[in-house]
Each structure stands twice: as C-alpha cells, then as structure tokens.
Design a protein around this motif. Structure first.
Motif, mmCIF file in Angstrom:
data_model
loop_
_atom_site.group_PDB
_atom_site.id
_atom_site.type_symbol
_atom_site.label_atom_id
_atom_site.label_comp_id
_atom_site.label_asym_id
_atom_site.label_seq_id
_atom_site.Cartn_x
_atom_site.Cartn_y
_atom_site.Cartn_z
ATOM 1 N N VAL A 274 7.135 5.402 -12.505
ATOM 2 C CA VAL A 274 7.804 4.998 -11.300
ATOM 3 C C VAL A 274 7.025 4.437 -10.252
ATOM 4 O O VAL A 274 6.094 4.500 -9.911
ATOM 5 C CB VAL A 274 8.523 6.309 -10.830
ATOM 6 N N LEU A 275 7.852 3.166 -9.921
ATOM 7 C CA LEU A 275 7.408 2.345 -8.782
ATOM 8 C C LEU A 275 8.142 2.556 -7.593
ATOM 9 O O LEU A 275 9.355 2.516 -7.573
ATOM 10 C CB LEU A 275 7.581 0.871 -9.325
ATOM 11 N N GLY A 276 7.255 2.695 -6.633
ATOM 12 C CA GLY A 276 7.952 2.954 -5.224
ATOM 13 C C GLY A 276 7.369 1.938 -4.205
ATOM 14 O O GLY A 276 5.982 1.266 -4.647
ATOM 15 N N SER A 277 7.940 1.309 -3.474
ATOM 16 C CA SER A 277 7.470 0.289 -2.500
ATOM 17 C C SER A 277 8.094 0.443 -0.945
ATOM 18 O O SER A 277 9.098 0.671 -0.870
ATOM 19 C CB SER A 277 7.692 -1.063 -3.198
ATOM 20 N N THR B 254 3.528 -5.222 2.315
ATOM 21 C CA THR B 254 4.221 -4.160 1.301
ATOM 22 C C THR B 254 3.104 -3.253 0.693
ATOM 23 O O THR B 254 2.225 -4.045 -0.063
ATOM 24 C CB THR B 254 4.945 -5.202 0.302
ATOM 25 N N GLY B 255 3.549 -2.263 0.654
ATOM 26 C CA GLY B 255 2.758 -1.191 -0.269
ATOM 27 C C GLY B 255 3.489 -1.159 -1.553
ATOM 28 O O GLY B 255 4.693 -0.896 -1.597
ATOM 29 N N VAL B 256 2.820 -0.963 -2.732
ATOM 30 C CA VAL B 256 3.181 -0.703 -3.943
ATOM 31 C C VAL B 256 2.649 0.435 -4.688
ATOM 32 O O VAL B 256 1.249 0.422 -4.535
ATOM 33 C CB VAL B 256 3.600 -2.070 -4.741
ATOM 34 N N ALA B 257 3.337 1.231 -5.329
ATOM 35 C CA ALA B 257 2.635 2.265 -5.912
ATOM 36 C C ALA B 257 3.417 2.604 -7.140
ATOM 37 O O ALA B 257 4.568 2.607 -7.341
ATOM 38 C CB ALA B 257 2.681 3.707 -4.851
ATOM 39 N N VAL B 258 2.757 2.815 -8.222
ATOM 40 C CA VAL B 258 2.917 3.328 -9.404
ATOM 41 C C VAL B 258 2.507 4.614 -9.900
ATOM 42 O O VAL B 258 1.460 4.703 -9.924
ATOM 43 C CB VAL B 258 2.938 2.312 -10.662
ATOM 44 N N CYS B 259 3.290 5.441 -10.268
ATOM 45 C CA CYS B 259 2.792 6.884 -10.949
ATOM 46 C C CYS B 259 3.307 7.113 -12.092
ATOM 47 O O CYS B 259 4.723 6.952 -12.475
ATOM 48 C CB CYS B 259 2.868 7.872 -9.776
ATOM 49 N N ASP B 260 2.906 8.008 -12.690
ATOM 50 C CA ASP B 260 3.427 8.998 -13.986
ATOM 51 C C ASP B 260 2.816 10.200 -13.925
ATOM 52 O O ASP B 260 2.265 10.500 -12.675
ATOM 53 C CB ASP B 260 3.049 8.287 -15.216
ATOM 54 N N GLN B 261 3.027 11.362 -14.815
ATOM 55 C CA GLN B 261 2.649 12.636 -14.606
ATOM 56 C C GLN B 261 1.057 12.736 -14.432
ATOM 57 O O GLN B 261 0.385 13.602 -13.964
ATOM 58 C CB GLN B 261 2.983 13.415 -15.829
#
Length: 194
Positions: free
Chosen positions: A68-71, A107-114
């Motif tokens: 999942v990408l949040g920005s 811009t902050g970009v974050a990607v996460c998974d479990q």
C-alpha cells in the motif's frame, strides 16, 4: 496472482495517473485521516508522518495483501506549510505570498505491507514569476486551485506562473516518480526490468 501491483491509499486522480504512467495497475482505497500539523513538527516530518499513517491505514482498512502506497504533499514558504485554500481570499493570499518567490514542494511517500514499511522525502524548489491579484482571481474562478496545496496545480493553468523548477517535476504534481520507483523495489515491483 493479483491483477493489481499495489493499492493507493488516496483518492487523488493525479497520483493514480502518475502511477499508471509507470505502467502500474493500482487499486484505489482512499483513507480519511486528521491532517493537522503537530506542535513543533517540521514540514518534512509532517509529510513523512502523514504518508506513513496513510499507507498503514490503507493496509489496515482495505485488508489487502498488496503493498500500500501512502503519500502527502505540502507547499512550504518561509517555514510555513500552505495547505489547500479554504476560499478565494485564502487562495489569493497564498498565491500572492508565492509571487516572485521561490518555495518548496515536499512530498512524503511511504509503502508498506504486513512485514515492512519504507518511506522517502522529495523536495522540489519552485520559483514563481510576479503574479497579479487579478490573475489570481481569474485563476480561482477556473476551479483548479480549490483542492490543491498552495492553491495551484503546476500541471494545469498555473504553469504560466512557474518560472523555474529545480528537482522533481512529478513531485510538484503529487508523486515523485523516481523515488517511488526506488521504494517499490523493496516489494519486488520493478518498473523496467534490468
């Protein structure tokens, strides 16, 4: 195997279009968070925190197994975070503040998974030419600045206000593509296979 590469925790059509520009198939799962700036929080800390919180909220709320990408993007002038204008006068105030000046788009970009979360910050310097109050009012009437940080969209009519850009152009649109592609490698998502 999913037909989608990742989940975008945002309703932004601009971010979706930028990810599609990279050839990615994305689910869109908007999240609603309190976006208030915390006491003593810098603009850099603010956008990175929100990006991470959006990615994690998107993962939790969507129940997806995709990354999942949040920005989050903000316009910063003289240490002041400029959000979305609340009305025409607020937009005029912001645009006149930026007139003839150089500001930063962060811009902050974050990607996460479990298992993991990775984030990155992109900063672009944008210089406006001198703009007039009349131009700003005409621009407001187009409807374009209403939901944009700093009250302008570089990919739209406000391009005529921009004298120069130092750094990532896509960052100013809403998602720095180089940095995003680098983050996605942590999740085995390659844009162009070497």
């Amino acid at each position: 195997m999913s037909a989608f590469d990742l989940c975008l925790a945002s309703a932004s059509p601009r971010r979706m279009a930028l990810l599609q520009q990279l050839g990615l198939q994305c689910l869109q799962y908007p999240v609603d968070l309190d976006e208030s700036v915390l006491p003593h929080e810098s603009a850099e800390q603010y956008v990175l925190r929100l990006a991470r919180e959006k990615a994690q909220a998107g993962l939790t709320q969507s129940g997806t197994h995709l990354p999942v990408l949040g920005s989050d993007t903000c316009v910063v002038f003289d240490q002041q975070i400029l959000g979305k204008p609340v009305d025409e006068e607020d937009a005029l105030r912001m645009l006149m503040m930026l007139s003839g000046q150089t500001h930063q788009v962060m811009t902050g970009v974050a990607v996460c998974d479990q298992e993991q979360i990775h984030s990155v910050l992109s900063i672009t310097e944008v210089t406006f030419r001198q703009v007039t109050p009349s131009e700003c009012r005409q621009y407001w009437k187009t409807g374009e600045p209403a939901d944009k940080a700093g009250g302008y969209a570089i990919q739209g009519l406000a391009a005529v206000f921009v004298q120069s850009v130092a750094g990532s152009y896509s960052n100013v649109v809403g998602l720095p593509l180089y940095e995003t592609a680098e983050l996605l490698k942590n999740y085995n998502i390659q844009i162009l296979d070497a």
